[in-house]
Design an enzyme around this catalytic site. Structure first.
Site, PDB file in Angstrom:
ATOM      1  N   SER A   1      -2.978  -9.858  -4.604  1.00 19.54           N
ATOM      2  CA  SER A   1      -3.021 -10.449  -3.002  1.00 19.54           C
ATOM      3  C   SER A   1      -4.280 -10.272  -2.576  1.00 19.54           C
ATOM      4  CB  SER A   1      -1.878  -9.490  -2.457  1.00 19.54           C
ATOM      5  OG  SER A   1      -2.045  -8.279  -2.439  1.00 19.54           O
TER       6      SER A   1
ATOM      7  N   GLU B   1      -1.660  -7.569  15.081  1.00 20.79           N
ATOM      8  CA  GLU B   1      -1.654  -6.112  14.349  1.00 20.79           C
ATOM      9  C   GLU B   1      -2.395  -6.156  13.038  1.00 20.79           C
ATOM     10  OE1 GLU B   1       0.771  -8.108  13.667  1.00 20.79           O
ATOM     11  OE2 GLU B   1       1.123  -7.497  11.660  1.00 20.79           O
TER      12      GLU B   1
ATOM     13  N   LYS C   1      -3.697 -13.236   3.280  1.00 23.11           N
ATOM     14  CA  LYS C   1      -3.279 -13.332   4.642  1.00 23.11           C
ATOM     15  C   LYS C   1      -3.669 -14.484   5.524  1.00 23.11           C
ATOM     16  CE  LYS C   1      -1.618  -9.045   5.077  1.00 23.11           C
ATOM     17  NZ  LYS C   1      -0.275  -8.814   5.146  1.00 23.11           N
TER      18      LYS C   1
END
Ligand SMILES: Cc1ncc(COP(=O)(O)O)c(C=O)c1O
Lengths: 232, 388
Positions: B372, B107, B85
C-alpha cells in the site's frame, strides 16, 4: 425550562452528588447528567477534558445512576435526563438501560444519534424517549421528522460547533418551527453562559441548558452554587 | 432507517444532527458524479497523468524463492505521494470542487493521507487543515514537513492517546463548526455513510487494475493479502477479487507487541461491535464500553476501529482477518528492502509479514500482496530507534 448539564461521577462521586442535589434543590426544571465516554466528539475543550479525567478515573454507570435515583427520591419533580454517546447505551444494552433506568429518566440525549438513527436504538429496545435535536441547518423535513416526539422537550443546538464554542448563536426561525410543530418546549443549548443569554433563550424558545460554565465549576462547590443561583 | 447506509448490520450515520444536511449533500453529489462521464474522465486523467496510475503488479522473484510461493506485489507504493491514499483524496477533492466548497480538512495517522490531502488541495487551490496526533507527528515527522511545504496547516492534537483516533475526533469537531464551507476528506473506509462506500469506490481502482493485470499475466491469484487499519487499501484490492470464490482473501491487523490491553490494534481479533466516528463496526473497547487504548508500531494501523465493510466481510467469512506483531512487520520491512530493493511502509510490511509468518500455508500458491505504501516516512524513526 431551565436545566444544567453536569458530568457524572466528576470530579469524584461525592462532589458530583453535591452538585446534582444542588441543582435539584434550587428548583430548576431539569438536569442533564453526562455519562462520560472516551470520545466526546460533540464537546469542546472544557467538557472534553472533564470527561477525559472522569474516564481515566473509571466510569461506573450504576453508581452514577444510583446517585440520580437518590436525587429523584428527594426531588421527584425535577426531570432527569442522561446525556451520553451511542456506544455507551448500545454497550450497556438498549433494553437493559431502559429497564434499569426508565423509571427515573424523562429522556436521553445522544449527541451522535441523529433523528434518522433513532429507530436503530428503539428497535433494540430503547424505550426511554430520545430527545431530538434541531439545528440552525435543519431543513423542513428534518424538523417534520421530530413532530411526534415523546420527549419532554426538543433540544435546539443554537450554534454550528461543539459545546463551549464562543460563536454567536444563529438567528433564524428553526426553533420556532420546532416549537409550533411539536407543541413541546424547545431548550436552547450550546453557548449559553450568562443570565442575559439564558433570559434571551427562555423568551425565544422557552428553555435553556448550560453545560460548559457549570462543568468548569464542578470542582468548586461554592462557586458552582453561586453560579447556578443567578438563574433562579 | 435506510438499508443503504449499512453493510450487513454495520455502518450507519452516528454523527451530530448538525452534520446530517452535509452528509445528504455529499451523498447526492457522490451518486451523481460516479455516473457522470465528465467527472470520471477528469479523475481518470488525474490518476494517470498526475498520480502515476496504473501501478504495476511485480513478481518478487527473490522473495518468492525464499518463501516457496509465487509472490506478486501490487505497487501502490509507487503512487504519487507514496501510498494508495491519493486515489481517494483526488476523488474527494474533485467532489469538493463540484460541490462548490473551497476548504478541506483531514485526519491523518501515518501522515500519508494528510500529505495526499494537502497535495490534492494544492492542486485544486483549496485551503487545507490536517489534524494529526502529537505522537504520530513525532514518529512521522517527514510527513509533517511535507504537508506544511504543500501549504497545509497541521494541527497537532494533544487529546487522548494523541494518535489517529484523537486526530479523527478533532477533525469531526472542526467539521461540525465549518460544515457549510468545508468538506471533510476522510482517509479510510470509516465514518458515517456515505464515506465508507465512497472511499471504497475511489480505492476500487486498485483491485480492478490488479485483477486485469493478473489476467494479462495469465493467472488468477490463489490468495490476496492486505493490511487493515481503517481498511481502505484492503477494500480497494479486495473489490477486484471478492466475486471469485476460489480466491482466498486475507486482511492483516496490527498485533502490536502482545494481546494484553493497550498493546495491540486487533480490532476484529479482539474487539466487539460498537460505535465510533459515525459507524457501527468492530471496536476495541473496555468492559465499561469506553474505547480502549491500542498500539501498533505503524501509525496508520494504530486505530481501535475498522470500516463497516470489513466487519461484514468478517462475519460472512468471505475474508479471513489475521494479525502480525510489530517485530514480524519489522522483519518483513527488512526482508523486502534487502531482497528486493523496495522499502515498504510499516503498514504494508504487515501484509507481507503475514505471508512470511504463514509461509507453509502459502506454499506453492500465487499470492498477491497489496504494497500500500513506501517506507520513506518510517526511515527516520526506524534508524533513530535502531530497530533494524
Ligand atoms: C501505506 C499505508 N498503508 C495502509 C494504511 C492503513 O489505512 P487503510 O487501512 O485505510 O488502508 C495507511 C494509513 O495511514 C498507510 O499510510
Amino acid at each position: 425550562m431551565r436545566g444544567f448539564y453536569i458530568v457524572g461521577g466528576y470530579p469524584d462521586r461525592e462532589q458530583f452528588k453535591k452538585c446534582l442535589n444542588a441543582v435539584a434543590a434550587a428548583g430548576f426544571e431539569f438536569i442533564e447528567v453526562g455519562i462520560p465516554f472516551s470520545e466526546p466528539v460533540a464537546d469542546g475543550p472544557v467538557i472534553a477534558s472533564a470527561i477525559h479525567e472522569a474516564v481515566m478515573n473509571g466510569v461506573d454507570i450504576e453508581a452514577i445512576m444510583s446517585d440520580v435515583r437518590e436525587m429523584k427520591q428527594k426531588s421527584p419533580s425535577i426531570k432527569a435526563t442522561v446525556m451520553t454517546y451511542a456506544n455507551i447505551i448500545h454497550g450497556y444494552g438498549e433494553k437493559k438501560f431502559s429497564d434499569d433506568f426508565g423509571d427515573i429518566l424523562s429522556g436521553v440525549i445522544i449527541p451522535d444519534l441523529p433523528t434518522r438513527m433513532h429507530s436503530w436504538m428503539t428497535d433494540k429496545g430503547l424505550s426511554i424517549p430520545i430527545i431530538p435535536f434541531v439545528t440552525p441547518v435543519s431543513r423542513d423535513e428534518d424538523i417534520e421528522a421530530v413532530k411526534d416526539t415523546k420527549a419532554p422537550f426538543v433540544y435546539y443546538i443554537s450554534i454550528m460547533g461543539v459545546t463551549g464554542s464562543d460563536k454567536k448563536g444563529a438567528v433564524n426561525n428553526k426553533a420556532d418551527i420546532a416549537k409550533k410543530l411539536t407543541s413541546k418546549p424547545v431548550v436552547t443549548g450550546f453557548g449559553i453562559r450568562t443570565k442575559e443569554d439564558a433570559e434571551r433563550a427562555l423568551n425565544a424558545t422557552g428553555g435553556f441548558v448550560i453545560g460548559t460554565e457549570v462543568v468548569k465549576r464542578q470542582k468548586d462547590f461554592s462557586e458552582f452554587c453561586k453560579y447556578i443561583e443567578q438563574f433562579r | 432507517m435506510d438499508k443503504k447506509m449499512f453493510f450487513g448490520e454495520y455502518g450507519g450515520q452516528f454523527v451530530p444532527e448538525t452534520l446530517i444536511p452535509a452528509l445528504d449533500e455529499l451523498e447526492f453529489w457522490y451518486n451523481k458524479l460516479k455516473k457522470d462521464d465528465k467527472f470520471k474522465a477528469e479523475l481518470d486523467t488525474l490518476l494517470r497523468s498526475y498520480a502515476g496510475r496504473p501501478t504495476p503488479v511485480y513478481k518478487a522473484e527473490n522473495l518468492s524463492r525464499e518463501l516457496g510461493c509465487e509472490l506478486y506485489l501490487k505497487r501502490e507504493d509507487l503512487m504519487h505521494t507514496g501510498a494508495h491514499k491519493v486515489n481517494n483524496t483526488l476523488g474527494q477533492a474533485l467532489v469538493t470542487k463540484y460541490m462548490g466548497k473551497n476548504r478541506v480538512i483531514a485526519e491523518t495517522g501515518a501522515g500519508q493521507h494528510g500529505v495526499a490531502s494537502a497535495t490534492a488541495a494544492a492542486l485544486f487551490g483549496m485551503e487545507c487543515t490536517v489534524f494529526m496526533g502529537e505522537v504520530d507527528a513525532r514518529r512521522q515527522e517527514p510527513n509533517v514537513k511535507r504537508m506544511e511545504l504543500l501549504g497545509a496547516e497541521v494541527v497537532r492534537v494533544q487529546d487522548g492517546q494523541r494518535t489517529l483516533k484523537d486526530a479523527t475526533n478533532a477533525a469531526l469537531r472542526e467539521w461540525v463548526a465549518s460544515v457549510e464551507t468545508t468538506h471533510y476528506i476522510i482517509g479510510s473506509i470509516v465514518g458515517p455513510y456515505p464515506f465508507p462506500e465512497m472511499v471504497a469506490y475511489f480505492q476500487s481502482v486498485i483491485g480492478i487494475e490488479a485483477n486485469a493485470q493478473c489476467k494479462e499475466l495469465g493467472f488468477d491469484p490463489d490468495c490476496v493479502v492486505a493490511c487493515v487499519g481503517g481498511g481502505s487499501n484492503a477494500i480497494g484490492i479486495f473489490q477486484g477479487f471478492l466475486d471469485n470464490q476460489k480466491i482466498e482473501i486475507f486482511g492483516v491487523e496490527a498485533g502490536g507487541v502482545s494481546d494484553k490491553d493497550g498493546e495491540h490494534a486487533r480490532t476484529i481479533g479482539m474487539g466487539k461491535p460498537g460505535i465510533l466516528h459515525g459507524a457501527f463496526s468492530y471496536l476495541v473497547q473496555t468492559p465499561q464500553f469506553q474505547v480502549a487504548d491500542v498500539h501498533s508500531i505503524s501509525a496508520g494501523l494504530d486505530y481501535p476501529g475498522i470500516g463497516p465493510a470489513h466487519a461484514a466481510l468478517n462475519d460472512s467469512g468471505r475474508v479471513k482477518y489475521g494479525y502480525v506483531r510489530d517485530d514480524e512487520a519489522l522483519n518483513a520491512f527488512k526482508m523486502l528492502t534487502r531482497k528486493e530493493g523496495i522499502i515498504p511502509a510499516l503498514e504494508s510490511s504487515h501484509a507481507l509479514a503475514y505471508v512470511i509468518e504463514n509461509k507453509e500455508q502459502f506454499k506453492g500458491k500465487k499470492v498477491l500482496v497489496n504494497l500500500s505504501g513506501r517506507g520513506d516516512k518510517d526511515m527516520a524513526a526506524i534508524l533513530e530507534r535502531g530497530l533494524i
